[in-house]
Design an enzyme around this catalytic site. Sequence first.
Site, mmCIF file in Angstrom:
data_model
loop_
_atom_site.group_PDB
_atom_site.id
_atom_site.type_symbol
_atom_site.label_atom_id
_atom_site.label_comp_id
_atom_site.label_asym_id
_atom_site.label_seq_id
_atom_site.Cartn_x
_atom_site.Cartn_y
_atom_site.Cartn_z
ATOM 1 N N PRO A 90 9.786 9.561 0.767
ATOM 2 C CA PRO A 90 8.761 10.489 0.271
ATOM 3 C C PRO A 90 7.829 9.803 -0.726
ATOM 4 O O PRO A 90 8.288 9.064 -1.591
ATOM 5 C CB PRO A 90 9.581 11.593 -0.426
ATOM 6 N N PHE A 139 6.154 -1.196 6.936
ATOM 7 C CA PHE A 139 6.434 0.238 6.814
ATOM 8 C C PHE A 139 7.702 0.623 7.579
ATOM 9 O O PHE A 139 7.843 1.748 8.036
ATOM 10 C CB PHE A 139 5.238 1.070 7.288
ATOM 11 N N GLY A 152 9.513 2.417 4.404
ATOM 12 C CA GLY A 152 8.695 3.428 3.727
ATOM 13 C C GLY A 152 8.419 4.668 4.559
ATOM 14 O O GLY A 152 8.170 5.742 3.999
ATOM 15 N N TYR A 164 -4.836 -6.665 -1.921
ATOM 16 C CA TYR A 164 -3.809 -5.835 -2.553
ATOM 17 C C TYR A 164 -4.095 -5.815 -4.048
ATOM 18 O O TYR A 164 -3.601 -6.660 -4.812
ATOM 19 C CB TYR A 164 -2.408 -6.385 -2.298
#
Length: 319
Positions: free
Chosen positions: A238, A231, A234, A77
């Site tokens: 958008p 996720f 998310g 990351y």
Amino acid sequence: MTTNTTTNTNTMTTTPDAAAAGTWQLGDRTVHRLGLGAMRLVGMPWDTTPRDRDASVAVLRRAVELGVNHIDTAAFYFTPVRSANELISTALQPYGDDLTITTKVGPARSRNGDFEEMARPEQLRGQVEENLRQLGRDHLDIVNLRWGTRMAGEGREPESVAEHFGALAELRDAGLVRNLGISNVLPEQLTEAMTVAPVVCVQNQYGLTSREDDAVLALCGEHSIAFVPFFAVGAAVPGASPRGGADETGQAEVAGVAAAHGVTPAQVRLAWTLHRGPHVLAIPGTGSPVHLEENVAAGALRLTDEELALLDGIAPAAG
Ligand SMILES: NC(=O)c1ccc[n+]([C@@H]2O[C@H](COP(=O)([O-])OP(=O)(O)OC[C@H]3O[C@@H](n4cnc5c(N)ncnc54)[C@H](OP(=O)(O)O)[C@@H]3O)[C@@H](O)[C@H]2O)c1
């Protein structure tokens, strides 16, 4: 099925507390079920400006103040100027005894950020050591074998994970790693990994409108393995994915439940995942202090049976 507990509080306090989500035993670590994903702290490759460094450090420190004691990260990351592990090390050292940092190995990234081939089993030690150096630790609490590059619904194949997981088991035996998990796997790959070494967690993409891995979630529950979806929030935000757009399925239903509780749709999505079972942990990723507080508060949100039935029906279980 399990000895883990969920605190039953229906009140949303002014200062949210991750403990309200209850706890789960991850191998030899006890964590609050509401944690934090560190990927968003560095910003995403498609962001036009880097995340503010001080703001990301502040989010990490605030998360711990709010009772978050499970942080998900990875050496891969990073953006050109930010590293999730460096931010964690800077913000949180000296680490508290109750902080559990989960990291991942498997995908290799070149220094300019290009994703390369999956690491060979013998290369995993180097990746574990990279995490040790960056986090400033002598051992890692939990390491996930982050399998493949494909996500839920994109046609994964059940290739064997045994050699790679076996290499991590050796590192566990050598004391570099305390507990092992696995990520982006099918049920048969989880079953195979369990024959190699104990698995404490599975991290797959999953959420209210992304339920391809209901079977993996159930299998984890049967074996008291934590299921840690990513996720989950998310998918409906958008700009949160490289595709830009957000999944609007069930938007009206989620908004209705949110309004009834005076919370946001993101909080309802997060709370829904936690209602999928006591073994489900949340690691919402955010670089926003406001979203952090909302996400931690979502750990105290209790949905009614009627609300759960409504939400469950939006994208019924796969298979
Ligand atoms: N194992 C794997 O393959 C894998 C893959 C991806 C991610 N992960 C891990 O899982 C964690 C979670 O996944 P994720 O970060 O992709 O997805 P996520 O937590 O579901 O969503 C993150 C996105 O939602 C936004 N967001 C977060 N909280 C919000 C809220 N309360 N209201 C509105 N928007 C909100 C964030 O923007 P803001 O920053 O503006 O809040 C960001 O755009 C990651 O941080 C990472 O640690 C693992």
